[in-house]
Design a protein around this motif. Structure first.
Motif, PDB file in Angstrom:
ATOM      1  N   PRO A 307      41.507 -14.753  18.188  1.00  0.00           N
ATOM      2  CA  PRO A 307      42.776 -15.480  18.033  1.00  0.00           C
ATOM      3  C   PRO A 307      43.619 -14.871  16.909  1.00  0.00           C
ATOM      4  O   PRO A 307      43.430 -15.172  15.735  1.00  0.00           O
ATOM      5  N   LEU A 308      44.550 -14.021  17.269  1.00  0.00           N
ATOM      6  CA  LEU A 308      45.339 -13.314  16.263  1.00  0.00           C
ATOM      7  C   LEU A 308      46.307 -14.241  15.525  1.00  0.00           C
ATOM      8  O   LEU A 308      46.889 -13.840  14.511  1.00  0.00           O
ATOM      9  N   TYR A 309      46.450 -15.461  16.021  1.00  0.00           N
ATOM     10  CA  TYR A 309      47.266 -16.449  15.305  1.00  0.00           C
ATOM     11  C   TYR A 309      46.501 -17.043  14.125  1.00  0.00           C
ATOM     12  O   TYR A 309      47.068 -17.789  13.327  1.00  0.00           O
ATOM     13  N   LEU A 423      40.346 -24.188  28.463  1.00  0.00           N
ATOM     14  CA  LEU A 423      41.643 -23.551  28.646  1.00  0.00           C
ATOM     15  C   LEU A 423      42.764 -24.343  27.971  1.00  0.00           C
ATOM     16  O   LEU A 423      43.733 -23.770  27.490  1.00  0.00           O
ATOM     17  N   GLU A 424      42.617 -25.654  27.940  1.00  0.00           N
ATOM     18  CA  GLU A 424      43.632 -26.476  27.272  1.00  0.00           C
ATOM     19  C   GLU A 424      43.713 -26.142  25.783  1.00  0.00           C
ATOM     20  O   GLU A 424      44.806 -26.065  25.209  1.00  0.00           O
ATOM     21  N   LEU A 425      42.558 -25.927  25.147  1.00  0.00           N
ATOM     22  CA  LEU A 425      42.551 -25.533  23.738  1.00  0.00           C
ATOM     23  C   LEU A 425      43.211 -24.171  23.549  1.00  0.00           C
ATOM     24  O   LEU A 425      43.933 -23.944  22.574  1.00  0.00           O
ATOM     25  N   HIS A 426      42.972 -23.264  24.482  1.00  0.00           N
ATOM     26  CA  HIS A 426      43.626 -21.956  24.420  1.00  0.00           C
ATOM     27  C   HIS A 426      45.134 -22.103  24.546  1.00  0.00           C
ATOM     28  O   HIS A 426      45.897 -21.473  23.805  1.00  0.00           O
ATOM     29  N   ASP A 427      45.568 -22.941  25.487  1.00  0.00           N
ATOM     30  CA  ASP A 427      47.005 -23.140  25.693  1.00  0.00           C
ATOM     31  C   ASP A 427      47.677 -23.661  24.423  1.00  0.00           C
ATOM     32  O   ASP A 427      48.839 -23.334  24.145  1.00  0.00           O
ATOM     33  N   ASN A 428      46.954 -24.461  23.659  1.00  0.00           N
ATOM     34  CA  ASN A 428      47.502 -25.079  22.448  1.00  0.00           C
ATOM     35  C   ASN A 428      47.186 -24.293  21.178  1.00  0.00           C
ATOM     36  O   ASN A 428      47.454 -24.768  20.073  1.00  0.00           O
ATOM     37  N   GLU A 429      46.603 -23.096  21.329  1.00  0.00           N
ATOM     38  CA  GLU A 429      46.221 -22.239  20.200  1.00  0.00           C
ATOM     39  C   GLU A 429      45.358 -22.995  19.188  1.00  0.00           C
ATOM     40  O   GLU A 429      45.577 -22.953  17.978  1.00  0.00           O
ATOM     41  N   TYR A 448      47.659  -5.320  36.907  1.00  0.00           N
ATOM     42  CA  TYR A 448      47.059  -6.654  36.857  1.00  0.00           C
ATOM     43  C   TYR A 448      45.889  -6.707  35.885  1.00  0.00           C
ATOM     44  O   TYR A 448      45.543  -7.774  35.386  1.00  0.00           O
ATOM     45  N   ALA A 449      45.270  -5.563  35.591  1.00  0.00           N
ATOM     46  CA  ALA A 449      44.183  -5.537  34.618  1.00  0.00           C
ATOM     47  C   ALA A 449      44.685  -5.744  33.196  1.00  0.00           C
ATOM     48  O   ALA A 449      43.897  -6.103  32.311  1.00  0.00           O
ATOM     49  N   MET A 450      45.998  -5.555  32.973  1.00  0.00           N
ATOM     50  CA  MET A 450      46.502  -5.625  31.589  1.00  0.00           C
ATOM     51  C   MET A 450      47.677  -6.574  31.382  1.00  0.00           C
ATOM     52  O   MET A 450      47.656  -7.394  30.468  1.00  0.00           O
ATOM     53  N   GLU A 451      48.703  -6.470  32.215  1.00  0.00           N
ATOM     54  CA  GLU A 451      49.944  -7.204  31.926  1.00  0.00           C
ATOM     55  C   GLU A 451      49.757  -8.706  31.752  1.00  0.00           C
ATOM     56  O   GLU A 451      50.264  -9.279  30.777  1.00  0.00           O
ATOM     57  N   PRO A 452      49.024  -9.423  32.631  1.00  0.00           N
ATOM     58  CA  PRO A 452      48.960 -10.884  32.495  1.00  0.00           C
ATOM     59  C   PRO A 452      48.257 -11.376  31.239  1.00  0.00           C
ATOM     60  O   PRO A 452      48.483 -12.509  30.818  1.00  0.00           O
ATOM     61  N   ILE A 453      47.407 -10.541  30.624  1.00  0.00           N
ATOM     62  CA  ILE A 453      46.624 -11.060  29.494  1.00  0.00           C
ATOM     63  C   ILE A 453      46.936 -10.399  28.151  1.00  0.00           C
ATOM     64  O   ILE A 453      46.404 -10.835  27.124  1.00  0.00           O
ATOM     65  N   TYR A 454      47.810  -9.377  28.142  1.00  0.00           N
ATOM     66  CA  TYR A 454      48.103  -8.717  26.868  1.00  0.00           C
ATOM     67  C   TYR A 454      49.585  -8.587  26.554  1.00  0.00           C
ATOM     68  O   TYR A 454      49.940  -8.325  25.405  1.00  0.00           O
ATOM     69  N   THR A 455      50.480  -8.720  27.533  1.00  0.00           N
ATOM     70  CA  THR A 455      51.894  -8.590  27.224  1.00  0.00           C
ATOM     71  C   THR A 455      52.407  -9.853  26.535  1.00  0.00           C
ATOM     72  O   THR A 455      51.884 -10.946  26.718  1.00  0.00           O
ATOM     73  N   THR A 456      53.434  -9.677  25.750  1.00  0.00           N
ATOM     74  CA  THR A 456      53.966 -10.751  24.915  1.00  0.00           C
ATOM     75  C   THR A 456      54.392 -11.951  25.749  1.00  0.00           C
ATOM     76  O   THR A 456      55.153 -11.820  26.709  1.00  0.00           O
ATOM     77  N   GLY A 457      53.881 -13.121  25.371  1.00  0.00           N
ATOM     78  CA  GLY A 457      54.332 -14.375  25.955  1.00  0.00           C
ATOM     79  C   GLY A 457      53.734 -14.751  27.284  1.00  0.00           C
ATOM     80  O   GLY A 457      54.063 -15.820  27.817  1.00  0.00           O
ATOM     81  N   GLN A 458      52.841 -13.933  27.850  1.00  0.00           N
ATOM     82  CA  GLN A 458      52.231 -14.292  29.129  1.00  0.00           C
ATOM     83  C   GLN A 458      51.308 -15.492  28.964  1.00  0.00           C
ATOM     84  O   GLN A 458      50.649 -15.659  27.935  1.00  0.00           O
ATOM     85  N   SER A 459      51.230 -16.325  29.999  1.00  0.00           N
ATOM     86  CA  SER A 459      50.469 -17.575  29.892  1.00  0.00           C
ATOM     87  C   SER A 459      48.975 -17.342  29.715  1.00  0.00           C
ATOM     88  O   SER A 459      48.280 -18.198  29.167  1.00  0.00           O
TER      89      SER A 459
END
Length: 541
Positions: A307-309, A423-429, A448-459
């Motif tokens: 969690p980089l936050y 997943l709810e905890l992940h959504d709420n950081e 699909y191996a990268m964009e959905p989980i590493y690009t800025t702001g993806q769910s």
């Protein structure tokens, strides 16, 4: 740039024949014993019946199915605009005979004229327009609606400003045009996903009833209705208008709540196929099944995210040290009897963009890890998070023990929750330490191996990772021609492996066990970890 795919029916038939010949040991039809070598079992005339393990699906509506239990059934009941050749992962015709684009932004699909649903309703370009608009309509609350977010007009529909996607057009009865908001070269690969299957008009009239007995256009037609917690059965649709019709005459997905029970049922001959052997049974397979098993490399990627936050994980040297302190092979050998492939990359090995052994920080080096961790001021206490009930406890604890030993971490705590809560905890950081997650390719693309989980702001970007250069490379690769995109996706992957928002752990190997009735050589598992049931050969007892 112009991309065009046109296929002659003769060429597709030739490829289909080669597949059947390989599967049937020299027999090109759906049964019989012609060409069977001495000592080999003959294929059952007509194709026979196979019974397969499954879990209880969450949904059986194409646009609402986001988990494997439902999707593996839907793949047999429906056919989309395009399909995949599972030997090469090239896109081949489905309902669409050909497709072309000048700019990877506006795509034109020419449909075959002999496609219908299993109730006789004709499939036209308007069928796809109606289906896609229905999936995206927020009133229908379909979980896969976001797969259409690149189609022009998506935001207007989601915001309830209009009911129809502006970028969808039925040019004529058999010509479909899809305009995207920006160039996206992997679009044909994406269209192989379940969210893009067509649905008949009666589905929109009563979706609840449709879900219990879906009417598709695929190789198999549901027999009766979904028997919840018992089974889903489907018979081969003899009027299937596409190529490569199903080989088995009937598929029965038997629903189990306990995978160990399924394992014992295969052993006893009460079930034909269990697609993934549970970890606690891996050491028994040879004794229990002999040659009645097969192991497949898959694109299923397991990682530990950070969690980089949280301030203590923002120094990339802390992340590097945590990675180097893990002996992945030792964990795999001890917990999985060696049945995983250590990840030294993020793009799965079966894709053309894959680069083997490029993760410098994935090499086990406890001494350097300890020095780096101390110099970076890594935390002395960790809480490690994982979803419960899926067999992750042992390996997560093994990794934690290595961190204690190699990094001098004083205390490690564990938090596990059911997946929905997790997943709810992940959504709420609200995750406070390293966390276990996985990612499986819904369609075979480095994007699909990268964009959905590493690009800025993806769910699904649960680490909070954000890198402008990475985002720009993904955007550029998405718009590039296939050859140019390979290098761009690889450059993006190298950024991930240097900054390390996640610690790559392994790509899963799935070991399938089966009864004596199944021809081992006809088994094939795709990138999404689904056995291709339509090509399995049933042999005589």
């Amino acid at each position: 740039m112009s991309i065009s795919k046109n296929f002659t029916r003769a060429g597709v038939v030739l490829a289909a024949s080669a597949l059947v010949l390989t599967a049937c040991g020299g027999n090109g039809d759906n049964g019989g014993d012609a060409g069977t070598a001495e000592g080999e079992s003959a294929a059952v005339a007509g194709g026979g019946t196979i019974s397969v393990y499954n879990c209880e699906p969450q949904h059986l509506v194409p646009g609402n199915s986001t988990e494997v239990c439902g999707s593996k059934v839907l793949q047999q009941l429906f056919t989309g605009l395009v399909e995949l050749d599972y030997d090469t992962y090239e896109v081949i015709p489905g309902v669409a005979e050909s497709w072309d684009t000048e700019d990877s932004q506006t795509w034109t699909f020419t449909l075959g004229e002999d496609w219908t649903f299993q109730n006789g309703e004709e499939i036209t370009a308007q069928t796809f327009v109606d289906t896609f608009n229905w999936v995206v309509n927020p009133e229908n609350t379909q979980q896969s609606a976001n797969f259409f977010d690149n189609v022009v007009g998506y935001d207007a529909v989601i915001n309830e400003e209009t009911d129809e996607l502006e970028g969808l057009r039925a040019v004529d009865e058999y010509t479909l045009e899809i305009e995207l908001a920006e160039p996206f070269a992997p679009f044909p690969q994406m269209l192989t996903y379940t969210a893009f299957y067509p649905m008949p008009s009666e589905a929109f009239e009563d979706i609840e009833a449709f879900e219990q007995a879906p009417i598709g256009n695929g190789r198999y037609q549901i027999d009766g209705s979904w028997e919840h917690d018992v089974q889903i059965a489907a018979d081969r649709w003899e009027d299937f208008p596409g190529e490569n019709p199903g080989l088995p005459e009937r598929i029965e997905w038997r629903i189990y709540s306990d995978i160990d029970t399924a394992y014992m049922d295969v052993q006893a001959g009460n079930l034909d196929i269990l697609d993934q052997t549970p970890p606690n049974r891996l050491t028994q397979i040879e004794a229990d099944f002999g040659e009645n098993s097969a192991t497949f490399d898959t694109g299923s990627f397991t990682y530990l995210g950070l969690p980089l936050y949280q301030e203590e994980f923002q120094d990339e040297d802390v992340r590097h040290a945590l990675s180097m302190a893990i002996d992945r092979q030792a964990v795999i050998d001890a917990i999985f009897d060696g049945a995983q492939t250590p990840a030294t990359n993020i793009i799965p090995p079966m894709l053309p963009e894959a680069q083997d052994g490029i993760c410098e920080w994935c090499e086990y080096n406890p001494e350097e890890a300890a020095d780096l961790y101390e110099a970076a001021g890594g935390p002395s206490e960790l809480t490690v998070w994982f979803n419960s009930g899926a067999g992750h406890e042992q390996w997560v604890e093994a990794v934690a023990n290595q961190w204690r030993q190699n990094l001098g971490i004083e205390e490690v705590k564990f938090e596990s929750l059911e997946f929905a809560q997790y997943l709810e905890l992940h959504d709420n950081e609200e995750i406070t330490g390293p966390f276990r997650l996985g990612w499986t390719l819904s369609y075979p693309s480095a994007q699909y191996a990268m964009e959905p989980i590493y690009t800025t702001g993806q769910s699904s970007n649960y680490t909070g990772f954000s890198n402008e250069e990475f985002d720009a490379l993904i955007e550029e690769a998405n718009a590039a021609d296939p050859e140019t995109s390979i290098e761009l996706y690889q450059q993006a992957e190298e950024i991930l492996l240097n900054e390390m928002p996640v610690l790559p752990m392994w790509f899963s190997n799935y070991t399938t066990v089966h009864s004596d009735r199944i021809d081992n050589g006809s088994l094939l598992m795709d990138q999404g970890t689904f056995l291709r049931l339509e090509q399995i050969v049933v042999t005589e007892d």
